[in-house]
Enzyme design. Structure first.
Site, PDB file in Angstrom:
ATOM      1  N   LYS A 213       0.842  -1.200   0.000  1.00  0.00           N
ATOM      2  CA  LYS A 213       0.000   0.000   0.000  1.00  0.00           C
ATOM      3  C   LYS A 213       0.877   1.249   0.000  1.00  0.00           C
ATOM      4  O   LYS A 213       0.689   2.159  -0.789  1.00  0.00           O
ATOM      5  CB  LYS A 213      -0.930  -0.038   1.225  1.00  0.00           C
ATOM      6  CG  LYS A 213      -1.853   1.142   1.312  1.00  0.00           C
ATOM      7  CD  LYS A 213      -2.852   0.989   2.446  1.00  0.00           C
ATOM      8  CE  LYS A 213      -3.595   2.303   2.633  1.00  0.00           C
ATOM      9  NZ  LYS A 213      -4.596   2.249   3.687  1.00  0.00           N
ATOM     10  N   GLU A 219      10.411  -4.643   4.735  1.00  0.00           N
ATOM     11  CA  GLU A 219      10.533  -6.053   4.325  1.00  0.00           C
ATOM     12  C   GLU A 219      10.215  -6.217   2.841  1.00  0.00           C
ATOM     13  O   GLU A 219      10.955  -6.850   2.087  1.00  0.00           O
ATOM     14  CB  GLU A 219       9.555  -6.927   5.130  1.00  0.00           C
ATOM     15  CG  GLU A 219       9.831  -7.007   6.608  1.00  0.00           C
ATOM     16  CD  GLU A 219       9.074  -5.954   7.420  1.00  0.00           C
ATOM     17  OE1 GLU A 219       8.810  -4.846   6.881  1.00  0.00           O
ATOM     18  OE2 GLU A 219       8.761  -6.230   8.586  1.00  0.00           O
ATOM     19  N   GLY A 273      -4.988  -1.826   4.830  1.00  0.00           N
ATOM     20  CA  GLY A 273      -4.167  -2.954   4.374  1.00  0.00           C
ATOM     21  C   GLY A 273      -4.825  -4.302   4.636  1.00  0.00           C
ATOM     22  O   GLY A 273      -4.927  -5.152   3.750  1.00  0.00           O
ATOM     23  N   ARG A 274      -5.312  -4.493   5.862  1.00  0.00           N
ATOM     24  CA  ARG A 274      -5.871  -5.808   6.209  1.00  0.00           C
ATOM     25  C   ARG A 274      -7.260  -6.021   5.622  1.00  0.00           C
ATOM     26  O   ARG A 274      -7.827  -7.095   5.739  1.00  0.00           O
ATOM     27  CB  ARG A 274      -5.868  -5.990   7.725  1.00  0.00           C
ATOM     28  CG  ARG A 274      -6.552  -4.864   8.483  1.00  0.00           C
ATOM     29  CD  ARG A 274      -6.220  -4.899   9.969  1.00  0.00           C
ATOM     30  NE  ARG A 274      -6.728  -3.750  10.687  1.00  0.00           N
ATOM     31  CZ  ARG A 274      -6.092  -2.584  10.802  1.00  0.00           C
ATOM     32  NH1 ARG A 274      -4.926  -2.410  10.216  1.00  0.00           N
ATOM     33  NH2 ARG A 274      -6.625  -1.603  11.494  1.00  0.00           N
ATOM     34  N   GLU A 360      -5.094  -6.600  14.657  1.00  0.00           N
ATOM     35  CA  GLU A 360      -4.567  -5.286  14.281  1.00  0.00           C
ATOM     36  C   GLU A 360      -5.697  -4.243  14.336  1.00  0.00           C
ATOM     37  O   GLU A 360      -5.455  -3.074  14.595  1.00  0.00           O
ATOM     38  CB  GLU A 360      -3.947  -5.340  12.871  1.00  0.00           C
ATOM     39  CG  GLU A 360      -3.016  -4.174  12.591  1.00  0.00           C
ATOM     40  CD  GLU A 360      -2.110  -4.375  11.368  1.00  0.00           C
ATOM     41  OE1 GLU A 360      -0.950  -4.789  11.525  1.00  0.00           O
ATOM     42  OE2 GLU A 360      -2.572  -4.110  10.252  1.00  0.00           O
ATOM     43  N   HIS A 391      -6.007 -32.854  17.623  1.00  0.00           N
ATOM     44  CA  HIS A 391      -4.865 -33.646  18.106  1.00  0.00           C
ATOM     45  C   HIS A 391      -3.763 -32.732  18.607  1.00  0.00           C
ATOM     46  O   HIS A 391      -2.607 -33.134  18.699  1.00  0.00           O
ATOM     47  CB  HIS A 391      -4.367 -34.556  16.993  1.00  0.00           C
ATOM     48  CG  HIS A 391      -5.407 -35.548  16.584  1.00  0.00           C
ATOM     49  ND1 HIS A 391      -5.543 -36.776  17.204  1.00  0.00           N
ATOM     50  CD2 HIS A 391      -6.407 -35.463  15.686  1.00  0.00           C
ATOM     51  CE1 HIS A 391      -6.571 -37.422  16.657  1.00  0.00           C
ATOM     52  NE2 HIS A 391      -7.121 -36.635  15.742  1.00  0.00           N
ATOM     53  N   LYS A 516       9.012  -0.764  14.446  1.00  0.00           N
ATOM     54  CA  LYS A 516       9.627  -0.436  13.147  1.00  0.00           C
ATOM     55  C   LYS A 516      10.727   0.595  13.336  1.00  0.00           C
ATOM     56  O   LYS A 516      11.805   0.483  12.763  1.00  0.00           O
ATOM     57  CB  LYS A 516       8.583   0.152  12.186  1.00  0.00           C
ATOM     58  CG  LYS A 516       7.642  -0.835  11.561  1.00  0.00           C
ATOM     59  CD  LYS A 516       6.825  -0.121  10.466  1.00  0.00           C
ATOM     60  CE  LYS A 516       5.559  -0.856  10.135  1.00  0.00           C
ATOM     61  NZ  LYS A 516       4.645  -0.118   9.270  1.00  0.00           N
TER      62      LYS A 516
HETATM   63  O1  LIG Z   1       1.025  -2.764   2.229  1.00  0.00           O
HETATM   64  P1  LIG Z   1       2.124  -2.156   3.028  1.00  0.00           P
HETATM   65  O2  LIG Z   1       2.096  -0.666   3.024  1.00  0.00           O
HETATM   66  O3  LIG Z   1       3.459  -2.684   2.572  1.00  0.00           O
HETATM   67  O4  LIG Z   1       1.914  -2.572   4.536  1.00  0.00           O
HETATM   68  C1  LIG Z   1       1.954  -3.898   4.940  1.00  0.00           C
HETATM   69  C2  LIG Z   1       1.391  -4.095   6.309  1.00  0.00           C
HETATM   70  O5  LIG Z   1       2.113  -3.356   7.271  1.00  0.00           O
HETATM   71  C3  LIG Z   1       1.243  -2.825   8.265  1.00  0.00           C
HETATM   72  O6  LIG Z   1       1.142  -1.461   8.080  1.00  0.00           O
HETATM   73  C4  LIG Z   1       1.749  -3.046   9.645  1.00  0.00           C
HETATM   74  O7  LIG Z   1       2.072  -4.351   9.905  1.00  0.00           O
HETATM   75  C5  LIG Z   1      -0.095  -3.504   7.988  1.00  0.00           C
HETATM   76  O8  LIG Z   1      -1.182  -2.818   8.446  1.00  0.00           O
HETATM   77  C6  LIG Z   1      -0.035  -3.635   6.512  1.00  0.00           C
HETATM   78  O9  LIG Z   1      -0.982  -4.533   6.046  1.00  0.00           O
END
Ligand SMILES: O=P(O)(O)OC[C@H]1O[C@](O)(CO)[C@@H](O)[C@@H]1O
Length: 568
Positions: A213, A219, A273-274, A360, A391, A516
């Site tokens: 987003k 990452e 995002g979620r 979240e 199990h 972060k």
């Molecule tokens: O889509 P992006 O901006 O890379 O964010 C990834 C994820 O990181 C967060 O901002 C935090 O973990 C989530 O809410 C989001 O889904």
């Protein structure tokens, strides 16, 4: 009364608190003898059956919860969400994931503008692009068709699409349309995840979709640079244009990264995002794998629940009832966790996805006005498909802590197996457990029953089950793309209901920021120590010691290594 609104100060909240004692006097075993009560706790919509008769609740409890919904202005809050008000007040944004699956002719406004045409513009672009890739008219740098896709993204840019992909993977229609194709997800910044995801893939036939987003997530961006290197070292830098596309709200950064903006698929600030699986975040990789027509059915399933959630009276509104029951369990009965137990291996990634959507969204400590909550909000979600969970952790659920369970069953298996001579089909075997577990939890087994079975006295305490453990059951007709969309939307809206009642902002996530920024400080230190030999400083004793150990033990790795990619 404080000057800010807190739901816990309202009369309906207090009435529910007072009601807890009444409910605690009644065992589920007794509640289940009342057929009229049980009948009133069965809700059917669009071939989905919800049975919540195994909740520690009476019709009186439901009435009181509905009063609570009124006190929390639930209807008004739902309306505010659907009408594009900036209910995500800390980020000053609308919350309009429902617009992502609205029909072409729907009108949903955000900031005075109907967003549905924009949504369909992107969907049409996805359809066109995915068809070109799938039919081989979009080819890679060496002229080969792109049959494999690696979607890079994390959190909401990963878990929802992975859930849907995993659920579709065994659906006959989806299998047919995915023949000869692979979809993989690279999420973790751990280089092992890179290794796992590129193993067996040829850059010549691979398309990489970078999903973020913000297009700033550390990452995702490092993984994107890693796969850009993987492509350009094999095919030359110009190949990136043919082998990398992006999904983002930040098209400027997409272009800066080196991806042609024509190959970027937009979404909008009003998609959290979620809650983004129905945007290009999920729709692009899933359409590349399964074809747009399959994914459109998934969107239609979600849309059907959106309409139900918006218009159905609360007494028979599935997401509203589920949300209210969660509130009852967490805030009144004091059960902080929820187990998500789908009796379908295809739903193995449902719990990890819902974990993010729920935890979240609702893991907050202050009200939407910033007032510290005098009660705990949010719930701890976990789960595994049955029968595997049986199990593993069910022991605790049966005889240890009380954990309200969601049992999710499917009438028709995606992959039926019948063996001649077996008493039942393999799916019936699975479903025998789906039907048995809720009753085992509700009824338990008494010492009296055990005595009658001549169980040795010293074993009776160990073999006794207290019962009275709440659960609910959702029965889906099948697990086609449409049903997967329904299930997704039920959970999304249920979680929103909980947030509206608790009076929190379910659509921000400030809690992820601190970790972060501390990681940024560590990253700088690691670089300075490795490249300039600078001592570790500015951290507490514990972190300093750990960092020194890490640096010393890996000092044989030179700082200026040439680019190296995994070799497995
Ligand atoms: O889509 P992006 O901006 O890379 O964010 C990834 C994820 O990181 C967060 O901002 C935090 O973990 C989530 O809410 C989001 O889904």
């Amino acid at each position: 009364m404080s000057s800010f609104f807190l739901i816990s100060e309202t009369q309906p909240w207090k009435d529910l608190k007072a009601h807890v004692e009444d409910i605690k006097k009644t065992h589920l075993r007794d509640l289940l003898t009342d057929d009229k009560r049980c009948q009133s706790m069965l809700i059917e919509f669009d071939d989905i059956l919800l049975d919540y008769s195994r909740q520690q609740a009476t019709p009186e409890t439901i009435q009181r919860l509905l009063k609570l919904a009124e006190a929390a202005s639930l209807k008004e809050n739902i309306n505010r969400m659907y009408s594009g008000e900036h209910i995500n007040s800390t980020e000053n944004r609308s919350v309009l994931h429902v617009a992502l699956r609205a029909s072409r002719d729907a009108v949903i406004q955000s900031d005075g503008k109907n967003v549905v045409p924009e949504v369909w513009k992107v969907l049409d672009k996805i359809q066109e692009f995915s068809e070109r890739v799938r039919n081989g008219s979009w080819v890679g740098a060496t002229g080969k068709a792109l049959k494999d896709v690696v979607a890079i993204g994390i959190g909401g840019s990963f878990l929802g699409p992975l859930f849907v992909h995993t659920a579709l993977q065994t659906d006959p229609e989806a299998i047919e349309s995915a023949r000869g194709r692979q979809l993989r997800f690279l999420a973790n910044v751990d280089p092992i995840d890179v290794a796992r995801n590129i193993t067996g893939l040829n850059p010549e036939t691979t398309l990489v979709v970078v999903v973020s987003k913000t297009f700033t997530t550390a990452e995702t961006m490092l993984n994107a640079r890693t796969l850009r290197e993987w492509i350009s070292s094999a095919l030359g830098p110009s190949a990136v244009a043919k082998h990398m596309v992006a999904v983002s709200t930040n098209l400027t950064l997409v272009e800066k990264f080196g991806i042609d903006p024509n190959n970027a698929f937009a979404f909008w600030d009003w998609v959290g995002g979620r809650y983004s699986v129905c945007s290009a975040v999920g729709v692009l990789p899933l359409s590349l794998q399964y074809g747009f027509s399959v994914i459109e059915k998934f969107l239609n399933g979600a849309s059907s629940i959106d309409q139900h959630f918006y218009s159905q009276p609360f007494e028979s509104n599935i997401p509203v009832l589920l949300g209210l029951l969660s509130i009852w369990n967490v805030s009144f009965l004091g059960y902080p966790a929820r187990a998500i137990l789908p009796y379908s291996q295809a739903l193995e990634k449902l719990a990890p996805h819902i974990q993010q959507v729920s935890m979240e969204s609702n893991g907050k400590g202050v009200s939407i006005d910033g007032v510290p909550l005098p009660f705990e909000a949010g719930e701890i979600d976990f789960g595994e498909p049955g029968t595997n969970g049986q199990h593993s952790f069910y022991q605790l659920i049966h005889q240890g802590r009380v954990i309200p369970c969601d049992f999710i069953g499917v009438v028709k298996s995606q992959q039926p197996v019948f063996l001649k001579g077996e008493v039942v089909s393999n799916h019936d075997e699975l479903m025998s457990n789906f039907f048995a577990q809720p009753d085992a939890l509700a009824y338990g087994k008494t010492a009296d029953q055990l005595q009658k079975e001549n169980v040795s006295p010293h074993l009776i305490p160990h073999k006794t089950f207290s019962g009275n453990r709440p659960s609910l059951s959702l029965l889906l007709p099948s697990l086609k793309a449409y049903n997967i969309g329904q299930l997704l939307a039920i959970y999304e809206h249920r979680i929103a209901v909980e947030g509206f009642i608790w009076g929190i902002n379910s659509f921000d996530q400030w809690g992820v920021e601190l970790g972060k920024s501390l990681a940024t400080q560590v990253r700088k230190q690691l670089n300075a120590s490795r490249t300039k030999g600078e001592p570790v400083q500015g951290f507490n004793f514990s972190t300093t010691t750990m960092l020194n150990r890490y640096l010393q033990a890996s000092s044989d790795i030179p700082a200026d290594l040439p680019t190296a990619l995994p070799k497995i």
